[in-house]
Design an enzyme around this catalytic site. Sequence first.
Site, PDB file in Angstrom:
ATOM      1  N   SER A 141      62.073  -4.075  79.056  1.00  6.38           N
ATOM      2  CA  SER A 141      60.943  -5.174  79.488  1.00  6.38           C
ATOM      3  C   SER A 141      61.652  -6.539  79.805  1.00  6.38           C
ATOM      4  O   SER A 141      62.715  -6.679  79.135  1.00  6.38           O
ATOM      5  CB  SER A 141      60.228  -5.403  78.479  1.00  6.38           C
ATOM      6  OG  SER A 141      59.437  -6.310  78.626  1.00  6.38           O
ATOM      7  N   TYR A 154      57.691  -7.365  69.882  1.00  8.50           N
ATOM      8  CA  TYR A 154      57.986  -6.693  71.173  1.00  8.50           C
ATOM      9  C   TYR A 154      59.433  -7.076  71.728  1.00  8.50           C
ATOM     10  O   TYR A 154      60.245  -6.010  72.292  1.00  8.50           O
ATOM     11  CB  TYR A 154      56.814  -6.938  72.170  1.00  8.50           C
ATOM     12  CG  TYR A 154      56.980  -6.001  73.152  1.00  8.50           C
ATOM     13  CD1 TYR A 154      56.709  -4.957  73.328  1.00  8.50           C
ATOM     14  CD2 TYR A 154      57.185  -6.677  74.590  1.00  8.50           C
ATOM     15  CE1 TYR A 154      56.487  -4.008  74.539  1.00  8.50           C
ATOM     16  CE2 TYR A 154      57.237  -5.993  75.756  1.00  8.50           C
ATOM     17  CZ  TYR A 154      56.937  -4.642  75.933  1.00  8.50           C
ATOM     18  OH  TYR A 154      56.619  -4.002  76.894  1.00  8.50           O
ATOM     19  N   LYS A 158      62.546  -4.584  72.605  1.00  9.09           N
ATOM     20  CA  LYS A 158      63.009  -4.242  73.934  1.00  9.09           C
ATOM     21  C   LYS A 158      64.516  -4.756  74.043  1.00  9.09           C
ATOM     22  O   LYS A 158      65.182  -4.105  74.769  1.00  9.09           O
ATOM     23  CB  LYS A 158      62.039  -4.905  74.871  1.00  9.09           C
ATOM     24  CG  LYS A 158      60.697  -4.335  75.007  1.00  9.09           C
ATOM     25  CD  LYS A 158      60.810  -2.847  75.389  1.00  9.09           C
ATOM     26  CE  LYS A 158      59.458  -2.183  75.407  1.00  9.09           C
ATOM     27  NZ  LYS A 158      59.497  -0.568  75.967  1.00  9.09           N
TER      28      LYS A 158
HETATM   29  P1  NDP Z   1      50.728   2.395  78.500  1.00 13.11           P
HETATM   30  O1  NDP Z   1      49.926   1.734  77.323  1.00 13.11           O
HETATM   31  O2  NDP Z   1      49.639   2.508  79.847  1.00 13.11           O
HETATM   32  O3  NDP Z   1      51.136   3.791  77.984  1.00 13.11           O
HETATM   33  C1  NDP Z   1      51.965   3.859  76.923  1.00 13.11           C
HETATM   34  C2  NDP Z   1      52.404   5.659  76.699  1.00 13.11           C
HETATM   35  O4  NDP Z   1      53.105   5.522  75.795  1.00 13.11           O
HETATM   36  C3  NDP Z   1      51.179   6.559  76.961  1.00 13.11           C
HETATM   37  O5  NDP Z   1      51.565   7.616  77.313  1.00 13.11           O
HETATM   38  C4  NDP Z   1      51.211   6.731  75.262  1.00 13.11           C
HETATM   39  O6  NDP Z   1      50.893   7.802  75.085  1.00 13.11           O
HETATM   40  C5  NDP Z   1      52.638   6.598  74.891  1.00 13.11           C
HETATM   41  N1  NDP Z   1      53.016   6.458  73.474  1.00 13.11           N
HETATM   42  C6  NDP Z   1      52.629   5.486  72.652  1.00 13.11           C
HETATM   43  N2  NDP Z   1      52.957   5.567  71.465  1.00 13.11           N
HETATM   44  C7  NDP Z   1      53.579   6.627  71.560  1.00 13.11           C
HETATM   45  C8  NDP Z   1      54.211   7.460  70.367  1.00 13.11           C
HETATM   46  N3  NDP Z   1      54.165   6.708  68.960  1.00 13.11           N
HETATM   47  N4  NDP Z   1      54.682   8.451  70.479  1.00 13.11           N
HETATM   48  C9  NDP Z   1      54.615   9.012  71.913  1.00 13.11           C
HETATM   49  N5  NDP Z   1      54.232   8.628  72.939  1.00 13.11           N
HETATM   50  C10 NDP Z   1      53.609   7.429  72.502  1.00 13.11           C
HETATM   51  O7  NDP Z   1      51.853   1.612  78.753  1.00 13.11           O
HETATM   52  P2  NDP Z   1      52.827   1.333  80.125  1.00 13.11           P
HETATM   53  O8  NDP Z   1      52.788   2.224  80.871  1.00 13.11           O
HETATM   54  O9  NDP Z   1      52.418  -0.207  80.647  1.00 13.11           O
HETATM   55  O10 NDP Z   1      54.219   1.155  79.452  1.00 13.11           O
HETATM   56  C11 NDP Z   1      55.310   1.925  79.489  1.00 13.11           C
HETATM   57  C12 NDP Z   1      56.527   1.308  79.256  1.00 13.11           C
HETATM   58  O11 NDP Z   1      56.715   0.297  80.021  1.00 13.11           O
HETATM   59  C13 NDP Z   1      56.546   0.928  77.363  1.00 13.11           C
HETATM   60  O12 NDP Z   1      57.563   1.164  76.905  1.00 13.11           O
HETATM   61  C14 NDP Z   1      56.147  -0.777  78.123  1.00 13.11           C
HETATM   62  O13 NDP Z   1      56.600  -1.467  76.821  1.00 13.11           O
HETATM   63  C15 NDP Z   1      57.100  -0.698  79.129  1.00 13.11           C
HETATM   64  N6  NDP Z   1      56.863  -1.843  79.758  1.00 13.11           N
HETATM   65  C16 NDP Z   1      55.543  -2.239  80.302  1.00 13.11           C
HETATM   66  C17 NDP Z   1      55.185  -3.476  81.199  1.00 13.11           C
HETATM   67  C18 NDP Z   1      53.904  -3.577  81.773  1.00 13.11           C
HETATM   68  O14 NDP Z   1      53.715  -4.640  82.267  1.00 13.11           O
HETATM   69  N7  NDP Z   1      52.964  -2.567  81.847  1.00 13.11           N
HETATM   70  C19 NDP Z   1      56.271  -4.375  81.218  1.00 13.11           C
HETATM   71  C20 NDP Z   1      57.402  -4.014  80.608  1.00 13.11           C
HETATM   72  C21 NDP Z   1      57.592  -3.085  80.131  1.00 13.11           C
HETATM   73  P3  NDP Z   1      49.167   8.394  74.732  1.00 13.11           P
HETATM   74  O15 NDP Z   1      48.345   7.941  75.765  1.00 13.11           O
HETATM   75  O16 NDP Z   1      49.125   9.697  74.429  1.00 13.11           O
HETATM   76  O17 NDP Z   1      48.773   7.473  73.467  1.00 13.11           O
END
Ligand code: NDP
Length: 246
Positions: A141, A154, A158
């Site tokens: 991130s 966080y 990251k």
């Molecule tokens: P979402 O919250 O939309 O989705 C998160 C995903 O991670 C879901 O599929 C969830 O599964 C899965 N997940 C969470 N915890 C676990 C776990 N313990 N084991 C397995 N799977 C898990 O997040 P985003 O799509 O926004 O983010 C995706 C990545 O991008 C993350 O690493 C985030 O930190 C990073 N990111 C996002 C940004 C943003 O602006 N959105 C900016 C910078 C980085 P389930 O639905 O089944 O719980």
Amino acid sequence: MGEKKLALITGGSRGIGRAVCVRLAKAGYDIAFTYSRGAEAAQETLKLCDAEGATAKAYQADVTDSAACTALVKQVAEEFGHIDVLVNNAGVTRDGLIMRMSDEDFDVVMNTNARGAFYMMREVSRLMMRARSGHIVNISSVVGVMGNAGQVNYAASKAAVIGMTKSLARELAGRHVNVNAVAPGFIKTDMTMVMDEKIRESILKTIPFGDMGTAEDVANMVAFLSGDESRYITGQVFCVDGGMAI
Ligand code: NDP
């Protein structure tokens, strides 16, 4: 199973992870992805990958569970025959100012975002070293690069992902495995949609492009780093952020 290259993506049920699954399916990969609680959402990702002509399979696996990660990688390797791409995408936030941040808030975020990526890379590295090829893409991130008030946990997780990316890139370079990180900025997903409207407005003012990115913007960079066109690139961090981290 096993004709096409196989991409393993953590957290593919929603958001950026789902967009990565669909984009890599479109690029010609078979897809194995994990989810934690979203079984129904995982079904939707499967349908979207199927529509792109991929063989896709969803696995319930919590990335904070070391034994579950070991079992997952073993199962995927047995079922598909090989793992060519690993995308560590699963991630969570537990925001708050440090004075009010609990031990649990710190641990949950570190365990999911950093430890989870570590478990997955440790298992997949063994296979990729043996195969003398592979691509690992870690979703970090801009917060891991720049820091952010209210996100000490966080940012630490990251930044850890970036440190692991650079170290593992050095460890695996001799085996032609490249390891890179993508640092998204402010992307429209469930993670950012739950934010307070005022905070969202103030973040938007810090983005030179003046707009949020889409999950597909991030997925395009992941697709590039997962393919042969990135063969001479390793240990790098690519911001997909509308200029936020300039
Ligand atoms: P979402 O919250 O939309 O989705 C998160 C995903 O991670 C879901 O599929 C969830 O599964 C899965 N997940 C969470 N915890 C676990 C776990 N313990 N084991 C397995 N799977 C898990 O997040 P985003 O799509 O926004 O983010 C995706 C990545 O991008 C993350 O690493 C985030 O930190 C990073 N990111 C996002 C940004 C943003 O602006 N959105 C900016 C910078 C980085 P389930 O639905 O089944 O719980």
